[in-house]
Design an enzyme around this catalytic site. Structure first.
Site, mmCIF file in Angstrom:
data_model
loop_
_atom_site.group_PDB
_atom_site.id
_atom_site.type_symbol
_atom_site.label_atom_id
_atom_site.label_comp_id
_atom_site.label_asym_id
_atom_site.label_seq_id
_atom_site.Cartn_x
_atom_site.Cartn_y
_atom_site.Cartn_z
ATOM 1 N N SER A 70 -4.847 3.583 -6.712
ATOM 2 C CA SER A 70 -3.450 3.406 -6.565
ATOM 3 C C SER A 70 -3.165 4.728 -7.236
ATOM 4 O O SER A 70 -4.143 5.456 -7.424
ATOM 5 C CB SER A 70 -2.566 2.406 -7.400
ATOM 6 N N ASP A 166 -2.283 -0.459 4.233
ATOM 7 C CA ASP A 166 -2.625 -0.475 2.308
ATOM 8 C C ASP A 166 -0.977 -1.165 2.142
ATOM 9 O O ASP A 166 -0.399 -1.174 2.287
ATOM 10 C CB ASP A 166 -2.513 0.752 2.158
ATOM 11 N N HIS A 233 -4.620 -4.026 -0.724
ATOM 12 C CA HIS A 233 -4.189 -1.975 -1.870
ATOM 13 C C HIS A 233 -4.838 -2.230 -3.259
ATOM 14 O O HIS A 233 -4.782 -3.656 -4.110
ATOM 15 C CB HIS A 233 -2.525 -2.765 -2.373
#
Length: 294
Positions: A70, A166, A233
């Site tokens: 991330s 995502d 994600h």
């Protein structure tokens, strides 16, 4: 009991760097925020951590990987070449970014929410001086927080792992806060299987735009890609995604196998999955819970 046979990194040292400032280790502001009392000095933290690790023996490393998920995945892209420069010229250094390839994309209301959001981050953190000059010499600093504008100039081998759908990007870029005033996307955002045909059409368009930006990087023998069609994600931090009996697979490779082959120069991996709902190997949240004890 299942015996996993992925041992490529069994004797490597792993350092987990905690992260909390929101600026992907680019901040460098002397003054303390008077309202929150926060210090925006991520770049100094990154420098101090690297100096400590080098002093602990990383300075003699022959192999090193910089990775993150991330915002950490974005950190990996922004700091990749700088990390390479810290180590021996003879060292084999690579970077892989997990779920960090954020794209500059309009939301469903037609507003450039994420572009303004990233620009505000860069301004708040004083990040401009720590972003790649190859980008800031051509664009506004806020645009240089988007991987699509910096990744092409990276000289260090880079592996990009991302879900084409995502779910952070779907919920914060495509259907940005305030863009869905009537809440018609709530069920779809919860899981792609809940999307209406019209919503799925929008998601497929987002996927194509994501892939278009990725392909602008052009061909490269030193880059790797693992772009699956899961609604997820961050796929490297849990065993159920990384390498397990029910892990996602692309061209019959788990994420761990694909990255292991690429890192150790066994085989190049540059594959993109077909669009939803083709991939039947995507891991559901319930699968993650049940697989962690294996």
């Amino acid at each position: 009991m299942v015996l996993l046979k992925f041992v490529e990194f069994y004797n490597w040292n792993r350092v987990y760097v905690r992260y909390c400032d929101g600026g992907s280790f680019t901040g460098d502001v002397e003054a303390v925020d008077p309202d929150s009392g926060l210090h925006y000095r991520g770049a100094r933290i990154f420098k101090a951590i690297m100096e400590e690790l080098l002093a602990q023996g990383m300075n003699t490393s022959q192999y090193a990987i910089l990775s993150g998920c991330s915002a950490g995945g974005l950190t990996t892209i922004l700091h990749c070449d700088n990390f390479r420069g810290l180590l021996l010229t003879s060292a084999k250094v690579k970077c892989f970014s997990d779920a960090g390839y954020f794209v500059d994309h309009m939301d469903i209301s037609g507003k450039a929410y994420i572009e303004q959001y990233f620009s505000d981050i860069v301004t708040l953190h004083g990040s401009a001086k720590n972003l790649p000059p190859s980008c800031t010499s051509r664009m506004k600093p806020g645009l240089c927080f988007f991987p699509q504008n910096v990744a092409q100039q990276i000289q260090t081998p880079l592996f990009i792992l991302n879900a084409a759908y995502d779910h952070w990007q779907v919920r914060n870029i495509l259907v940005a806060p305030g863009a869905d005033a009537e809440g018609t996307w709530e069920s779809c955002k919860a899981h792609i299987k809940n999307c209406t045909p019209d919503q799925l059409k929008v998601l497929q368009g987002f996927r194509l735009d994501f892939l278009k930006e990725l392909k602008k990087l052009g061909p490269s023998s030193i880059r790797g890609y693992y772009i699956n069609s899961c609604d997820s994600h961050c796929q490297t931090q849990q065993q159920a995604y990384w390498f397990g009996p029910n892990s996602p697979r692309l061209f019959n490779k788990t994420i761990a196998e694909a990255i292991g082959d690429w890192v150790l120069d066994k085989k190049q991996f540059q594959h993109i999955d077909d669009p939803f709902p083709c991939d039947k190997t995507c891991v559901e949240a319930s699968d993650i819970i049940s697989s962690q004890d294996i």
